[in-house]
Every structure is written in structure tokens, then in C-alpha cells.
Write a protein that holds these residues in place. Structure first.
Motif, PDB file in Angstrom:
ATOM      1  N   ALA A 245      26.869  66.947  -9.979  1.00  0.00           N
ATOM      2  CA  ALA A 245      25.930  67.946  -9.461  1.00  0.00           C
ATOM      3  C   ALA A 245      25.738  69.075 -10.463  1.00  0.00           C
ATOM      4  CB  ALA A 245      26.442  68.485  -8.127  1.00  0.00           C
ATOM      5  N   ILE A 303      20.403  66.958  -4.354  1.00  0.00           N
ATOM      6  CA  ILE A 303      21.771  66.952  -4.874  1.00  0.00           C
ATOM      7  C   ILE A 303      22.136  68.400  -5.159  1.00  0.00           C
ATOM      8  CG2 ILE A 303      23.308  66.173  -6.722  1.00  0.00           C
ATOM      9  CD1 ILE A 303      21.551  63.721  -7.048  1.00  0.00           C
ATOM     10  N   ASN A 304      22.939  68.974  -4.266  1.00  0.00           N
ATOM     11  CA  ASN A 304      23.306  70.400  -4.379  1.00  0.00           C
ATOM     12  C   ASN A 304      22.074  71.290  -4.555  1.00  0.00           C
ATOM     13  OD1 ASN A 304      25.966  69.675  -4.132  1.00  0.00           O
ATOM     14  ND2 ASN A 304      26.654  70.916  -5.865  1.00  0.00           N
TER      15      ASN A 304
END
Length: 515
Positions: A245, A303-304
Motif C-alpha cells: 500500500a 487500496i488504502n
């Protein structure tokens, strides 16, 4: 005592000096002759042969002629001259030697003696060691070379970066550490990170890391290096070892587009495969890629808090091949374990890992009177089968279509082949060094050789020469073209064959007529 005789052959009279001697083996007198010259029939004068036309040496020429022209054409000689003006001839000769011979550097001197280098170069083992040490000490000059060489590569659209392991028996190098060894060797190692520019597919620069450094932690500094090298507006092509991430956020922050595979060990990968299992078998999602039927699904994911596009691909034909291979391995390992005697369960697992890596989690192990027996884990094997021939590629470029995305990602094969070349073709697989300076210098020479080898390989692929030749076969064929030096210093070439002419034409190198 010697004397002269005349021997008429055809219309000419040849003069020989004859010397008698006693042959102790045959126990009888014998004679040996030495040619003196041809007698002029009118004057009786003996005309001696012209010594200037007697060959003094014959050296390998064609293969090094090709490499020298390639190095000139791609600008490698120019950049070496700028960065290492006093070592240009030596560095060029050593890099060509590694491409042509793939032997230890200390054998370079006898190679140079039978190879046409125009001007003699001192390449003794001691001299080469000093050159390697000197290269290793001048980091700022090597960095200057990387920048000059990268600047010469116009139109870079993508950057491929990956890392490999180089093992060593040395105990004197602080960079050698234990870590994940990509070749499965049980030795300490250093890690070599290589940067390749596309579309030319030539190495731009490299970095050396201690052997324990993980791939994922190197990316931030590579982004800084690329900025220093002046590479802008490119797509990063990375392997799954760089997935994190933090790396995705860093590339998003730097506005760098990327393509990388998603590891199947992540929860996101499991969710995507489970969610799209039916769609990946639907004719509505099918397409052809390079003659193979494939299936594709695209989904935007987070993603994050970073938005990326996940492309899931499935190749049904290759899945069938892999399933057949898997079942054969499962049956084989079961029979092998049943046919051997083991004292402990740990011994069985160690044997399984050696014969069939990563197979331990596919079986339960039970002990019976006859010995140990493997029991298949249905869920574990099914999960493995479900992942077969599935690839999940993530990118932050929404404009990339499925075919273009696959083309970009498969360019990483270029770098994987370079790592194979370093270890198998350029004698760089096992570091034989005793200091960091020697290691750095040795790797720089390997890097120069890799540039030459990569350009050779690129042209061969472009001209479809790999159908008939390997790189080694091309170089061996051209090696047969030799340069003959006469006693008067003049040089001529042996006859050029049709194959040699064809190869020079394919590489767009001028046909050699004289040296």
C-alpha cells in the motif's frame, strides 16, 4: 655441410639448400631442404621470396567487428569516452570479452592475443584487477555514466525494475547477507536491482543492496534515482514483490503510472477471484490475445484510499496444462513418500519441499504401520486450481486497455532474461570478490556487457534470427572471419561466407572489406 641443388618444375627452376645429417633412429644418413628461391633463366640470378607477404598472424575478427559497430551505433563508446577517457579501450575490450567468451576475467589476456583488437592492450590479470578496483572506487563517475547513458536513450515510455540475487562464498564482503535467494542457493548474497528502459529494452542503471533487503523497500529510492536520471512521464512495470500500500501511495503522490501483479496471498486477490469466477468463464468476457482465447474482467478498487483498476485475466488452455502437471506431481510425490522410510514427520516434510516445493500445505501427514502416508487436502488443492492461469494486474492508468496492459506487463520478461544472461552468459552468477570496490567494479563491467548483449538480442528478435540461431551461434559463425597480418604490417580478411554476409546485413553493419 650443405650444398645447393636446382629442381625444374614446369618452366621454372627452384633452388634449395640441402643439408645432410645422421638419423640416429633409422641409423642412416638423411637430408633436409630449405627453399632459397626461384632462378632467373636468363641471368641465373636466384630471386628470393618476398618476406613481407608471409603471414605473421591470423586472429579472430568477425564477431568483435560486429560488437564494435553495435557499441558505436548505440552510443556506448561515446558515453564510455566521456566518463572514462583513459580507460575507454580497456573497458570496451573487457565488456566485449564477457559477451564473446563468458569466462573469468583472468583469461582475457590469452583471448586478446588471438583476437583482432587493432591496437594492443595490456590486459594481464594484474592490470584487470587494478581496473576493476579503480571502477569500484569512483561511484560519482559511475553515476555520471548512468545519467549520460540514460539521456542518450530517447523516447523512454516505460521503466522495468526488478531485483535478483547474486551469491558468493566470500567472507570479506560486508554486503553479503542471508536473505530470500531467488535461485534457491544456500549462500549469503547481494541483491542487484536493474533498471531497463522501454521500448529499446536496454539497461539504464543498477543498484546494489545488502542481501537481506526486501524488494518492496527499494522502490522509493529508485523513484528518486529516475528523477536524477531525467526520466519523466513513464509507466513503471513491476513484479509482485514490490506490491505494498505504501508503494502504491508513493507512486500516486509522484503521479507515476504503474502496472504490477497483485499477489494471490492478499485478501483483495481472493475476493476478486471469488467474485468474478463465473464471469471469467462467460463468452461475453472472452477475447483473443496473440492467438490464445482468454477471459477478462475489470474492476475499480481502493487500496488504502488510493483508487486503482484491477484487471483479472484467465487463460483456460494453459489452466488445463497446469492442472495436468499438478495432478502428475501430486501422484508422484505420494508414491515417492510411500516408497521411502522416514523416522520423523519433519524428515518427510523436508523431503517433500526438496522434491515438490511448496507442496507441504497440500497434504495432511499420517503415520501408519508401513510408514508415513500423505492425505490430500481438498480445499487447499481446489484453491490452487482456482488460481491457475489467473493473473490480476493493477494499474492507476484508467486508459489502458486489456491488450495494451498485457503487452506492457509481459515486457518484464526482457528483464528476467537479462538476469539469466548475467548468471549464465556473462559469468556473473557467482561473485568471486574480496572487497566492496571489487564487487562494484565487477558489476559495472557486467552492466556494460549486458548493454551489448541486450542490443544483440533485440536485433535478433526484431529480425527473427532466433528461429535459426542463438546469440552464441551468431557470434561463433562470425568468429570464423579472420584477420591475417603479414610481415609487412598489411592486413587482409579471409573469405566472407554467405551466412556471415547475411548476418552482417541483418544487423545493418557494413560488410567488412578491409580493416
Amino acid at each position: 655441410m650443405s650444398y645447393f641443388i636446382n629442381q625444374k618444375i614446369g618452366k621454372y627452376i627452384y633452388v634449395y639448400e640441402v643439408e645432410s645429417y645422421w638419423d640416429p633412429l633409422k641409423k642412416q644418413p638423411r637430408q633436409k631442404r630449405r627453399y632459397v628461391g626461384k632462378k632467373d633463366a636468363a641471368t641465373g640470378e636466384v630471386i628470393t621470396p618476398r618476406k613481407g607477404f608471409v603471414p605473421r598472424s591470423a586472429q579472430d575478427f568477425g564477431h568483435i567487428y560486429l560488437l564494435r559497430h553495435i557499441a558505436q551505433r548505440i552510443g556506448l563508446i561515446e558515453v564510455i569516452q566521456k566518463s572514462f577517457p583513459e580507460l575507454t579501450r580497456e573497458l570496451l575490450a573487457l565488456s566485449m570479452y564477457q559477451v564473446l567468451e563468458a569466462k573469468p576475467l583472468y583469461l582475457c589476456k590469452p583471448w586478446a592475443e588471438v583476437t583482432y583488437l587493432k591496437d594492443p592492450i595490456e590486459l594481464s590479470s594484474q592490470r584487470i584487477s587494478r581496473i576493476v578496483e579503480e571502477l569500484g572506487k569512483v561511484q560519482e563517475v559511475r553515476e555520471k555514466f548512468f545519467a549520460e547513458w540514460t539521456h542518450m536513450q530517447k523516447g523512454i515510455r516505460a521503466i522495468i525494475f526488478d531485483i535478483t540475487s547474486l551469491s558468493s562464498y566470500s567472507t570479506l564482503l560486508e554486503y553479503l547477507e542471508w536473505g530470500y535467494n531467488r535461485d534457491g542457493e544456500k549462500l549469503p548474497q547481494v541483491n542487484l536491482g536493474l533498471i531497463v528502459g522501454e521500448p529499446r529494452g536496454l539497461p539504464l542503471a543498477y543498484r546494489v543492496y545488502p542481501g537481506s533487503i526486501a524488494d518492496v523497500s527499494t522502490l522509493k529510492n529508485i523513484i528518486v534515482l529516475l528523477e536524477y536520471l531525467g526520466v519523466k512521464e513513464f509507466t513503471f512495470i513491476l513484479d509482485r514483490g514490490f506490491y505494498s500500500a505504501a508503494n502504491i501511495q508513493e507512486m500516486g503522490r509522484e503521479k507515476i503510472q504503474f502496472v504490477m501483479p497483485l499477489s494471490f496471498s492478499t485478501a483483495l486477490a481472493s475476493r476478486l477471484i471469488s467474485k468474478h469466477r463465473a464471469a471469467l468463464q462467460s463468452p461475453l468476457q472472452g477475447f483473443y490475445y496473440k492467438g490464445r482465447p482468454m477471459f477478462h474482467v475489470k474492476e475499480e478498487v481502493q487500496i488504502n484510499d488510493t483508487a486503482v483498476h484491477a484487471h483479472v485475466f484467465h487463460d483456460e488452455r494453459r489452466k488445463a496444462d497446469e492442472m495436468e502437471h499438478l495432478m502428475r506431481r501430486i501422484v508422484d510425490i505420494e508414491a515417492l513418500v510411500q516408497g521411502k522410510e522416514f523416522r520423523r514427520a519433519e524428515d518427510v516434510q523436508a523431503y517433500m519441499e526438496q522434491v515438490f516445493p511448496r507442496s507441504v500445505h497440500l497434504f495432511d501427514l499420517t503415520r501408519e504401520e508401513e510408514g508415513f502416508r500423505l492425505i490430500r487436502k481438498a480445499k487447499a488443492i481446489s484453491r490452487l486450481m482456482n488460481r491457475m492461469r489467473k493473473t490480476i494486474l493493477i494499474t492507476n492508468n484508467p486508459a489502458l486497455e486489456r491488450e495494451e496492459l498485457l503487452n506492457l506487463y509481459r515486457r518484464k520478461d526482457v528483464l528476467e532474461k537479462m538476469f539469466e544472461t548475467i548468471k549464465n552468459e556473462l559469468e556473473g552468477g557467482r561473485l568471486k570478490i574480496s572487497s566492496r570496490e571489487a564487487m562494484e567494479g565487477r558489476l559495472f563491467l557486467t552492466y556494460l556487457s549486458l548493454i551489448l548483449y541486450s542490443e544483440l538480442s533485440r536485433v535478433m528478435k526484431e529480425k527473427d534470427l532466433y528461429r535459426s540461431y542463438t546469440v552464441s551461434e551468431v557470434l561463433f559463425e562470425l568468429k570464423k572471419l579472420r584477420a591475417v597480418t603479414l610481415n609487412n604490417g598489411k592486413v587482409y580478411l579471409t573469405e566472407l561466407s554467405k551466412k556471415q554476409r547475411m548476418l552482417f546485413e541483418n544487423f545493418e553493419v557494413p560488410i567488412p572489406v578491409r580493416t
